[in-house]
Write an enzyme that holds these catalytic residues in place. Structure first.
Site, PDB file in Angstrom:
ATOM      1  N   ASP A  43      -6.435  -1.934   7.947  1.00 13.84           N
ATOM      2  CA  ASP A  43      -5.598  -2.777   7.086  1.00 13.84           C
ATOM      3  C   ASP A  43      -4.466  -3.421   7.880  1.00 13.84           C
ATOM      4  O   ASP A  43      -4.263  -3.105   9.064  1.00 13.84           O
ATOM      5  CB  ASP A  43      -5.042  -1.956   5.904  1.00 13.84           C
ATOM      6  CG  ASP A  43      -4.524  -0.580   6.319  1.00 13.84           C
ATOM      7  OD1 ASP A  43      -4.186  -0.404   7.506  1.00 13.84           O
ATOM      8  OD2 ASP A  43      -4.473   0.304   5.462  1.00 13.84           O
ATOM      9  N   ASN A  85      -0.502   9.182  -2.869  1.00  8.67           N
ATOM     10  CA  ASN A  85      -1.043   8.746  -4.166  1.00  8.67           C
ATOM     11  C   ASN A  85      -2.569   8.706  -4.160  1.00  8.67           C
ATOM     12  O   ASN A  85      -3.180   8.193  -5.085  1.00  8.67           O
ATOM     13  CB  ASN A  85      -0.476   7.369  -4.546  1.00  8.67           C
ATOM     14  CG  ASN A  85      -0.953   6.255  -3.620  1.00  8.67           C
ATOM     15  OD1 ASN A  85      -1.602   6.519  -2.608  1.00  8.67           O
ATOM     16  ND2 ASN A  85      -0.642   5.025  -3.957  1.00  8.67           N
ATOM     17  N   HIS A 109      -4.526   7.152  -1.899  1.00 11.04           N
ATOM     18  CA  HIS A 109      -5.184   5.946  -1.367  1.00 11.04           C
ATOM     19  C   HIS A 109      -5.864   6.219  -0.021  1.00 11.04           C
ATOM     20  O   HIS A 109      -5.487   7.150   0.695  1.00 11.04           O
ATOM     21  CB  HIS A 109      -4.214   4.754  -1.288  1.00 11.04           C
ATOM     22  CG  HIS A 109      -3.183   4.810  -0.209  1.00 11.04           C
ATOM     23  ND1 HIS A 109      -2.010   4.077  -0.250  1.00 11.04           N
ATOM     24  CD2 HIS A 109      -3.125   5.490   0.963  1.00 11.04           C
ATOM     25  CE1 HIS A 109      -1.309   4.302   0.833  1.00 11.04           C
ATOM     26  NE2 HIS A 109      -1.958   5.148   1.584  1.00 11.04           N
ATOM     27  N   GLU A 148      -5.319   1.273  -3.320  1.00 10.20           N
ATOM     28  CA  GLU A 148      -4.431   2.028  -4.188  1.00 10.20           C
ATOM     29  C   GLU A 148      -5.197   2.522  -5.417  1.00 10.20           C
ATOM     30  O   GLU A 148      -6.318   2.055  -5.694  1.00 10.20           O
ATOM     31  CB  GLU A 148      -3.264   1.115  -4.618  1.00 10.20           C
ATOM     32  CG  GLU A 148      -2.471   0.512  -3.456  1.00 10.20           C
ATOM     33  CD  GLU A 148      -1.568   1.516  -2.732  1.00 10.20           C
ATOM     34  OE1 GLU A 148      -1.871   2.724  -2.707  1.00 10.20           O
ATOM     35  OE2 GLU A 148      -0.552   1.064  -2.156  1.00 10.20           O
TER      36      GLU A 148
END
Ligand code: PGA
Length: 249
Positions: A77, A142, A144, A149
């Site tokens: 990313d 979280n 991811h 996400e």
């Protein structure tokens, strides 16, 4: 008190390691891949989790144990809106922590770039051409993977996403502690792009990752925890310390 090593529901190999050994243990897994595939394609994650792995592999290279210079690297990313030359960009990270210490030439280093869906489609074509042999991933607190996400679709491919507030808070230390300085968007490989790798290694340290890792490996396979889609991949290795594995002492 105390609890057992986290037992994944599916065929995920878990290698528990001391916190200061996570990088070395993970590097030995990557080194095996490199020895078998000296011209292989390695998918590389950025962030804090794999840093010790990269340093450890550079040491193995310096010792002549493994030759990394013919590898091809493909990053997961990149932030949208940061100049690639910005020291906080993931292109800079890949150069500083991986390509340079491993002796990988520029033409074999691929990092997502741009801000349009066309740019994202172009990176997906690069991935399709390269075919990642071993993908290194971290996990967000979280749940991811990459910047996929919660809510990310298992069929998702490389695309532009909006970062969760929690992700921006987690990455604020790299931006002088200022959450508002963290870009709001990124280009990320999708879940399907990541799962296309032949094998995957997930690296995690620290209690902040324990709940996400438990949900990813033992919970239902769900878009609410994007890392849980790793359960659908046939060859996943997790290297984590006891805090991330939720072992109470
Ligand atoms: P970290 O990030 O390695 O910096 O904790 C992992 C991730 O968010 O995927």
């Amino acid at each position: 008190m105390g609890s057992a090593v986290l037992e994944p529901t599916h065929a995920v190999r878990v290698l528990p390691a001391r916190t200061d050994d996570v990088g070395r243990v993970a590097a030995s897994v990557v080194a095996s891949f490199v020895r078998e595939n000296p011209h292989g394609v390695l998918g590389v994650a950025t962030g804090g989790s794999p840093m010790a792995l990269y340093a450890s592999l550079a040491e193995l290279r310096a010792e002549g144990v493994v030759a990394t210079d013919q590898l091809t690297l493909a990053a997961l990313d990149e932030y949208v809106g940061l100049d690639p030359a910005d020291p906080r960009s993931y292109r800079s990270y890949v150069w500083q922590h991986i390509a340079e210490p491993w002796g990988v030439a520029a033409e074999r280093v691929h990092v997502p770039a741009g801000s349009s869906e066309d740019d994202a489609d172009e990176y997906e074509r690069v991935l399709a051409r390269l075919r990642v042999g071993l993908q290194i991933v971290g996990i967000g607190r979280n749940g991811h993977i990459g910047f996929n996400e919660p809510g990310s679709n298992p069929t998702s491919r490389t695309r532009i996403v909006t970062l969760d507030d929690d992700t921006r808070r987690a990455n604020a230390p790299y931006f002088g502690g200022d959450v508002h300085a963290v870009p709001t968007r990124a280009m990320t490989q999708g879940i399907a792009s990541i799962l296309a790798a032949e094998s995957i290694i997930l690296v995690a340290q620290g209690a902040a990752k324990a709940e996400a890792l438990r949900a990813a490996l033992q919970g239902p396979v769900t878009s609410a925890v994007p890392a849980s889609f790793l359960q659908t991949h046939p060859d996943v290795t997790v290297v984590a310390d006891s805090a991330a594995l939720g072992i109470l002492s």
